[in-house]
Design an enzyme around this catalytic site. Sequence first.
Site, PDB file in Angstrom:
ATOM      1  CB  SER A 160       5.162   6.913  -3.666  1.00 36.78           C
ATOM      2  OG  SER A 160       5.584   6.707  -2.336  1.00 36.78           O
ATOM      3  CG  HIS A 183       0.855   7.569  -3.059  1.00 35.25           C
ATOM      4  ND1 HIS A 183      -0.462   7.175  -3.136  1.00 35.25           N
ATOM      5  CD2 HIS A 183       1.477   6.648  -2.291  1.00 35.25           C
ATOM      6  CE1 HIS A 183      -0.617   6.049  -2.451  1.00 35.25           C
ATOM      7  NE2 HIS A 183       0.546   5.712  -1.924  1.00 35.25           N
ATOM      8  CG  ASP A 203       3.276   5.585   0.527  1.00 34.24           C
ATOM      9  OD1 ASP A 203       2.149   5.075   0.428  1.00 34.24           O
ATOM     10  OD2 ASP A 203       4.088   5.641  -0.414  1.00 34.24           O
ATOM     11  CG  MET A 231       4.230   3.578   6.134  1.00 33.05           C
ATOM     12  SD  MET A 231       5.719   2.806   5.490  1.00 33.05           S
ATOM     13  CE  MET A 231       5.328   2.795   3.744  1.00 33.05           C
ATOM     14  CG  HIS A 249      -1.411   4.322   1.096  1.00 33.51           C
ATOM     15  ND1 HIS A 249      -0.500   3.530   0.414  1.00 33.51           N
ATOM     16  CD2 HIS A 249      -2.184   3.462   1.804  1.00 33.51           C
ATOM     17  CE1 HIS A 249      -0.725   2.260   0.703  1.00 33.51           C
ATOM     18  NE2 HIS A 249      -1.725   2.187   1.547  1.00 33.51           N
ATOM     19  CG  MET A 308      -0.044   1.867   4.578  1.00 32.78           C
ATOM     20  SD  MET A 308       1.478   1.802   3.625  1.00 32.78           S
ATOM     21  CE  MET A 308       1.625   3.534   3.185  1.00 32.78           C
ATOM     22  CG  MET A 319      -1.754  -2.123  -0.917  1.00 33.87           C
ATOM     23  SD  MET A 319      -0.962  -0.554  -1.292  1.00 33.87           S
ATOM     24  CE  MET A 319       0.784  -0.960  -1.138  1.00 33.87           C
ATOM     25  CG  ASP A 369       1.036   2.099  -3.592  1.00 37.61           C
ATOM     26  OD1 ASP A 369       2.175   2.272  -4.030  1.00 37.61           O
ATOM     27  OD2 ASP A 369       0.658   2.505  -2.477  1.00 37.61           O
TER      28      ASP A 369
END
Length: 220
Positions: A8, A33, A35, A37, A66, A68, A137, A175
């Site tokens: 990540s 990965h 992330d 957000m 990913h 979010m 998660m 994760d």
Amino acid sequence: MPIKVSASILSADFGDLLKDARQAIEAGCDMLHMDVMDGHFVPNISFGAPVIASLKGKVNVPLDTHLMIENAEKYIPDFVKAGSTYILFHAEAIENPQSTIHLIKQDGCRAGMVLNPTTSEEVLKPFMKDLDYILFMSVWPGFSGQSFIPDVVPKIARFSKWCREEGLFPEIAVDGGMNAKTAPLVVEAGATLLVAGNAVFKAPNRLEAVEALKSAGKGR
Ligand code: DX5
Ligand code: ZN
């Protein structure tokens, strides 16, 4: 089956992202990965599609994005264009998973669904014929460096058993809070891919750190 690790980049040095990403790959990471957000779906803002695009074509591993974020469907085409290999959306953030999966796949990306720590694995079952990647998660999404929530373990065990019975073999990823102590617990339950931020990028020796995560799968 050897266990895979996706690093990540949230825990990487953004001032030297490409160098950190390449080092993680040299250390044995199989994927990177991403992330994403938005400060709404989760209480933190990270980065968007341009950061993913900055790695496109410069690294030789798949990129798993990913999301979010709220209104994920609106932004999916941007994340496809940016070079994502997999696009992962939260079951909790999407009203119609089937149309989201279709949107991701129509441009050639692979689709994955993510479950928060308390969301039941049952929500995945109607969509499994179209999903390549499931992400459990093991922390509440929003921040790296949190402690592993062990309640995820029985959920992974139930789901991986069900997949075997159904003849389905998706990537089963975990994760949050992955390290040499927690990895064996989820691998034992059926995980095939570990997402790790701090355990890779903050380790004094990244090669040893990735080996330690992967050794959770040795002898299986
Ligand atoms: C949390 C993110 C994770 C996080 C993992 O919202 O989805 O990918 O960066 O970080 P560690 O491995 O440090 O818990
Ligand atoms: Zn993540």
